[in-house]
Design an enzyme around this catalytic site. Sequence first.
Site, PDB file in Angstrom:
ATOM      1  N   SER A  79       0.476  -1.544   0.237  1.00  0.00           N
ATOM      2  CA  SER A  79       1.136  -0.485  -0.646  1.00  0.00           C
ATOM      3  C   SER A  79       0.179   0.559  -1.053  1.00  0.00           C
ATOM      4  O   SER A  79      -0.368   1.280  -0.202  1.00  0.00           O
ATOM      5  CB  SER A  79       1.459  -1.253  -1.766  1.00  0.00           C
ATOM      6  OG  SER A  79       2.233  -0.626  -2.744  1.00  0.00           O
ATOM      7  N   ASP A 111      12.294  -2.052   2.794  1.00  0.00           N
ATOM      8  CA  ASP A 111      11.241  -1.645   1.936  1.00  0.00           C
ATOM      9  C   ASP A 111      11.133  -0.414   1.920  1.00  0.00           C
ATOM     10  O   ASP A 111      11.098   0.619   2.454  1.00  0.00           O
ATOM     11  CB  ASP A 111       9.862  -1.772   2.669  1.00  0.00           C
ATOM     12  CG  ASP A 111       8.478  -1.699   1.854  1.00  0.00           C
ATOM     13  OD1 ASP A 111       8.726  -1.469   0.657  1.00  0.00           O
ATOM     14  OD2 ASP A 111       7.323  -1.883   2.307  1.00  0.00           O
ATOM     15  N   HIS A 153       9.029  -5.522   0.052  1.00  0.00           N
ATOM     16  CA  HIS A 153       7.846  -4.510   0.006  1.00  0.00           C
ATOM     17  C   HIS A 153       6.573  -5.380   0.084  1.00  0.00           C
ATOM     18  O   HIS A 153       5.651  -5.356   0.290  1.00  0.00           O
ATOM     19  CB  HIS A 153       7.727  -3.794  -1.156  1.00  0.00           C
ATOM     20  CG  HIS A 153       6.401  -3.070  -1.339  1.00  0.00           C
ATOM     21  ND1 HIS A 153       5.923  -2.305  -0.426  1.00  0.00           N
ATOM     22  CD2 HIS A 153       5.615  -2.867  -2.274  1.00  0.00           C
ATOM     23  CE1 HIS A 153       4.792  -1.470  -0.716  1.00  0.00           C
ATOM     24  NE2 HIS A 153       4.471  -2.246  -1.836  1.00  0.00           N
TER      25      HIS A 153
END
Length: 403
Positions: free
Chosen positions: A212, A279, A370
């Site tokens: 991320s 995602d 994610h």
Amino acid sequence: MLISLWLLYLIATIVAGSPLANQYPFREQSDATTADHISNGLFASLERLSRLVDITYCVGTTGITPPFSCASRCKEFPTLDLVTTWNTGVLMSDSCGYIAIDHGTSPSGTDIEGDTVGSRNQGAIIVAFRGTYSITNTVIDLSTIPQEYVPYPSPDQGGSEPPKESKHTCKNCTVHMGFLASWRIARTVVLPALEPLHEQHPDYPIYLVGHSLGGAVAALAALELKVVSGWDNLVVTTFGEPRVGNDGFVKYLDSVFDLDGTGKQYEAQTYRRVTHVDDPVPLLPLSEWGYRSHAGELFITKSNLPPEPSDIQPCTGDEDSRCIAGSVGEPFRTVSQALVEERGRDATMWTGGLWDIPSRFKLWQLFFAHRDYFWRLGLCVPGGDPIDWGRDKYPNFTTSDEL
């Protein structure tokens, strides 16, 4: 808060019809033939690195202590020694991570990438960047103010000019201001710890990993280490990396890491950008705002855990329509009718139906797709996320295995 963010992105789609969006017309993308899926050896490497990046979520919570102990998966890496950790806090751009060193192989006879090495002493240095830990941090991630980028801090900020003989220049480059701030703060800890390690062990490869926000910071860190410091022995692996900068920045990163699609095969790439179907983060910040994805993508096509090597699609170029760029809602990135006909019903994974919500607006997937990169990442508890408890470990694939 999720509703507010959703409204923000819906407004952005309306803006997409404005002149701002029209400044970025469709770019031809070569969909050169690639293998259908990655090898067992590369799969093993990515799986192990995903566990290493999962450990970063212990920084700032229960902690990581020497030699390499934590409440999560540290015991799965018995030969690692912790060098340092850092945690700047939310008010300081939320940069967290650790540096560790491995002086030898694990009892299973594999190196940090999962390759079988027998009795060979294969050392490695790991620099791991933590991702977002809460929705608050995610808001910081998705602030979209661009900032002019050079791959080094100016001399008055304690930096140095890149070597004059460097063949890489970043022209008309901008990057996400928050991502750059995170790296500039983290580098005050990372570089002083990393430089003596590299000097003592110049033959040890340096693995930069991030999830991320941590993937974006890893990208900026890797560029500085490669271009300014001149370190070539780098391997970068990111999971759910957001878009870091504009078209100029993407061309620069692709050039530095030989990701133009005409050189190294994907198995030998030193930059791997792993994405996952549904995602939203790899599609943010929005392309309408001038942000672009870079090459090196490996796309997990399976929604649920666990994936297998056959579920991971190597991609070509910056925006391969067979991968995350083919998601519903991406302007000028839609899948062609020919692809739909070729894939049949499987194409709905990318094209969906008339009323499907575009992947980049599925903000609830911040808690699911994610985080689902081989394991459910992001919760520092024994054994990792409880969803993984009782699930068999992945096979110990090696590069010599047959598919």
